[in-house]
Design an enzyme around this catalytic site. Sequence first.
Site, PDB file in Angstrom:
ATOM      1  N   HIS A 187      80.188  83.349 106.273  1.00 51.88           N
ATOM      2  CA  HIS A 187      79.140  84.242 106.780  1.00 51.88           C
ATOM      3  C   HIS A 187      79.578  84.852 108.109  1.00 51.88           C
ATOM      4  O   HIS A 187      79.495  86.073 108.314  1.00 51.88           O
ATOM      5  CB  HIS A 187      77.846  83.440 106.947  1.00 51.88           C
ATOM      6  CG  HIS A 187      76.723  84.206 107.580  1.00 51.88           C
ATOM      7  ND1 HIS A 187      75.653  84.674 106.865  1.00 51.88           N
ATOM      8  CD2 HIS A 187      76.492  84.596 108.862  1.00 51.88           C
ATOM      9  CE1 HIS A 187      74.821  85.321 107.674  1.00 51.88           C
ATOM     10  NE2 HIS A 187      75.313  85.275 108.900  1.00 51.88           N
ATOM     11  N   GLU A 188      80.067  84.005 109.022  1.00 53.33           N
ATOM     12  CA  GLU A 188      80.480  84.505 110.332  1.00 53.33           C
ATOM     13  C   GLU A 188      81.762  85.328 110.244  1.00 53.33           C
ATOM     14  O   GLU A 188      81.955  86.287 110.995  1.00 53.33           O
ATOM     15  CB  GLU A 188      80.652  83.342 111.306  1.00 53.33           C
ATOM     16  CG  GLU A 188      79.395  82.532 111.540  1.00 53.33           C
ATOM     17  CD  GLU A 188      78.216  83.393 111.968  1.00 53.33           C
ATOM     18  OE1 GLU A 188      78.413  84.355 112.732  1.00 53.33           O
ATOM     19  OE2 GLU A 188      77.084  83.123 111.518  1.00 53.33           O
ATOM     20  N   ASP A 209      73.576  90.666 109.566  1.00 52.90           N
ATOM     21  CA  ASP A 209      72.689  89.748 108.848  1.00 52.90           C
ATOM     22  C   ASP A 209      71.720  90.506 107.949  1.00 52.90           C
ATOM     23  O   ASP A 209      71.249  91.596 108.287  1.00 52.90           O
ATOM     24  CB  ASP A 209      71.901  88.898 109.840  1.00 52.90           C
ATOM     25  CG  ASP A 209      72.789  87.967 110.641  1.00 52.90           C
ATOM     26  OD1 ASP A 209      73.728  87.403 110.048  1.00 52.90           O
ATOM     27  OD2 ASP A 209      72.548  87.815 111.850  1.00 52.90           O
ATOM     28  N   HIS A 268      80.990  88.902 109.653  1.00 50.01           N
ATOM     29  CA  HIS A 268      80.653  89.583 110.902  1.00 50.01           C
ATOM     30  C   HIS A 268      81.924  89.959 111.657  1.00 50.01           C
ATOM     31  O   HIS A 268      82.077  91.089 112.137  1.00 50.01           O
ATOM     32  CB  HIS A 268      79.825  88.664 111.806  1.00 50.01           C
ATOM     33  CG  HIS A 268      78.426  88.404 111.340  1.00 50.01           C
ATOM     34  ND1 HIS A 268      77.573  89.413 110.968  1.00 50.01           N
ATOM     35  CD2 HIS A 268      77.715  87.246 111.229  1.00 50.01           C
ATOM     36  CE1 HIS A 268      76.398  88.887 110.631  1.00 50.01           C
ATOM     37  NE2 HIS A 268      76.464  87.578 110.774  1.00 50.01           N
TER      38      HIS A 268
END
Length: 910
Positions: free
Chosen positions: A152-153, A163, A156
């Site tokens: 998930h990170e 998000d 980014h």
Amino acid sequence: MASKAVAVLLLVFLQGSAFGIKLTGNGYTDILIAINPKVPEDPVLITQIEEMIKEASRHLLNATEKHLYFKEVAILVPPNWNKGNYSRAETEVYDKANIIIDEPNKLHGDQPYTLQYGECGSEGRYIHLTPDFMLNDDVSKYYGPRGKVFVHEWAHLRWGVFDEYNEEKPFYLSGSLIEATRCTIKITGKYIHKRDQKDCTTDPVTGLYTKDCVFYPDKQQTTSASIMYNQGLNAVNEFCTKETHNTEAPNIQNRLCGNRGVEEVITSLSVDAGVAVVPTPPSILPTFTVVQRWQRVVCLVLDVSGSMAAGSRMLNLRQAATLFIQKIVEDQAYVGIVQFTNTATIREPLTLIDGKVSRDKLVGRLPPSASGGTDICAGVEKGLEVLGGDGDGARGDVIILLTDGESSINCQIRVKDSGAIVHTITLGPNANINVKDLSDISGGKYHNAADGVDSNDLVDIFASHTISDGSLTKQTIQLESTGLNMIGWFNGSVSIDRTIGNNTSFLVIYERSPPDILVLSPFTRTYDTSHFKHDAPAKTLTLDIEGTAETGKWKYSLLNKESTAQSMSMTVTSHAVSEAISPVMVKTHMSQLSSNGSKPMLVYADVNQKGVPVILADVTATLMSDRGVKYELKLQDNGAGADAFRHDGIYSSYFTELTTGKYSLKVKVHNNDGTARFSLRRHSGALYIPGYVVDGQVVMNPPKPPVSEDDLQADVGSFSRTAIGESFSVSLPPGVPPPNFPPNKITDLNAEIEGDKVMLTWTAPGEDMDQGTAMAYEIRFSEDSDLLRSNFSTAHLVTYNLSPKTAGSPEKLSFTLFSIIKNGTTLFFAAKAEDKSFLKSETSNIIQVTKIVPKAPVPSPTDAPGGPDTSGGGVNITVIVISVTTVTMVACLIASVTMCSIKSRRVNHA
């Protein structure tokens, strides 16, 4: 993820920079994870990091349809760890880390997050994880499996996506249904009051669920997306595709990425798709190296060729190098000095910095004069020889190279093989820009210094080469750097705040004769010229404040006693007041370090105290070309123009006046009027999972620890900071004039209700991005948000009487509801700006407006059915509430003059 998207992603990163994360075949290499010195030594932490990356590699491979994985990772442990057998670090430095393991800050706690500066598709700065998240399962379980959280990170960090949840806007209207902000919409769950676990009720004013309502997802799901919404769900192992992305949800991904999903963002990273995909190898387990930086070893490699004798170049060199030796480099470091012309000479071998005597000795060995030719690589070779004098070779050591010459550069391979880090500084307009290659391949920094007696650039650059091991209390913090060429008095002030004050120093540099000096502390002391130490050959005067400097505003005055103007400058540095209090820090950088003029550049400044944003400060960037042309930009943290997020402590502006040359970057930050404060704005991060629905029953997690302004000590106090970023270059194609850019995209279009009127508000863009004043706006609306996104010019046009204001100003446009619109009618608005050359901005974010007739609160249907994905919708949702007694429909809106006939969508809304 579609194979086309993956192919584009491969192309983008295969063409990446020479230093930093690389894509080798299908595997990411040169990933750097750094552990902060405040984290206690623990071999289990290293094991947990390795296990997380291994797990993340499997998840990434699955999420990208067997295309990408993690291949090579370096873990940089702190210098104060002494129980392990760690290899010596080479080019791995804390400031260049992609992932940081550090203590929790007051804003995020143990939440994993990524520092993102802005534009969709732009890489983030770093991922932040805490030791408790890594070591304590009772902490990490509220975010999901560590490996999936890391993916998930990573999205980014590498792809610049955002998000897909929104804690500030957890619900929105989709036709007649209230939906949780999520992706995909097929994720099922229940809407429950978190206080009493009863069904949620509808707010009669907003038409949405009340604030204490929470969406709890079912533990078992049938959909596999999306990792950017809830990485904790077992079934979720993919990113949203174009087919599964929820374009209606009012999340940051939709607002900043034009309602596109992760796959579409990746596809847009390059227009040249179709690169061949290398088959995935049998093993996807990453390999790890654990390294440690030892004491700092630095060699100054200084150009003393004939051209350095011109003007004040040698004087500026001595002044800047003296500051570095006396004030910047830390005790127990080693420093050597090399000078070069067409040959190189060792002026001083490596010397241990252990007090005043060693520092004074090194200052005395700085080169006094200049003559001869230039051979940059001869200087580099001799510098590497000096670094090897400690018996450990040059690996991990540092060269600071200064030159104004144009000699050829043919030692790139030698530098790369040495393992040394080379920071390069070019002086004046004629220095060879290719010297930057030495920094690029070794992980060093590149700076260009303007020429002239009134330039403080060299001093600023050498001051920036402070220790960078993650320990903020050891770093030299520059508070002030300013100068003038003038007759008479030169007055100024600098603020010492409560986070700094140790080892505070005032440095005055003059051109010909020493000025009279007066420094006034906030309360008790007056310092005059007699208190300053005078170095006549270097033309400097230095005042060192004993103990901890008084908190407050310090005033200074310099008097040029000559009858003709001379240049004088003031530089003020300090250190953290104690290890227990983190200082307010400023970092600045450009969005890119080289440009061909095809797109505008962005200037960023990050102002924070241990990760907590400092907002409402006065932030100004100065960009100086190698030809002496100065550009000043006011940086904004208003969530408009170049700035992605309002009040996140990231201040931004576009730089559009692109002409060929080398540029330096300096940022000054002040809070003289005391308006600055800490912000509660969080960065992009993994969702804290509120709980799950298991066998029809809600199983709640403990509430996420709250953050209050009291915890953040909201009063920042007056402070001053100066920071410089790496220099950058612009190279326009031959014969091509400087580019013209359109107004920036409006990203904060919003709507409010004032009586019977709809008020559209936004921040004015400029003539060129966020500079100047646009010529006109084009505002359109539709019942179909897809129409506004894909075919804006065919939507209904709103005519108005509104002249655009200067960029950054608030804009308002009022619409009167001329006739009654039925309960549930939804309209979507969007806007573009146009400049005098008829260049138009991108389409703004899309704002959704729905009319709801107030009724008594009613309970929710509890279950989220997970219906089909819809393509209409806006990023922001505002509800128009109007009490009516008739259902007559006349579709006509008036904005000063207009109008347009539309059809109403009938919605039976509870």
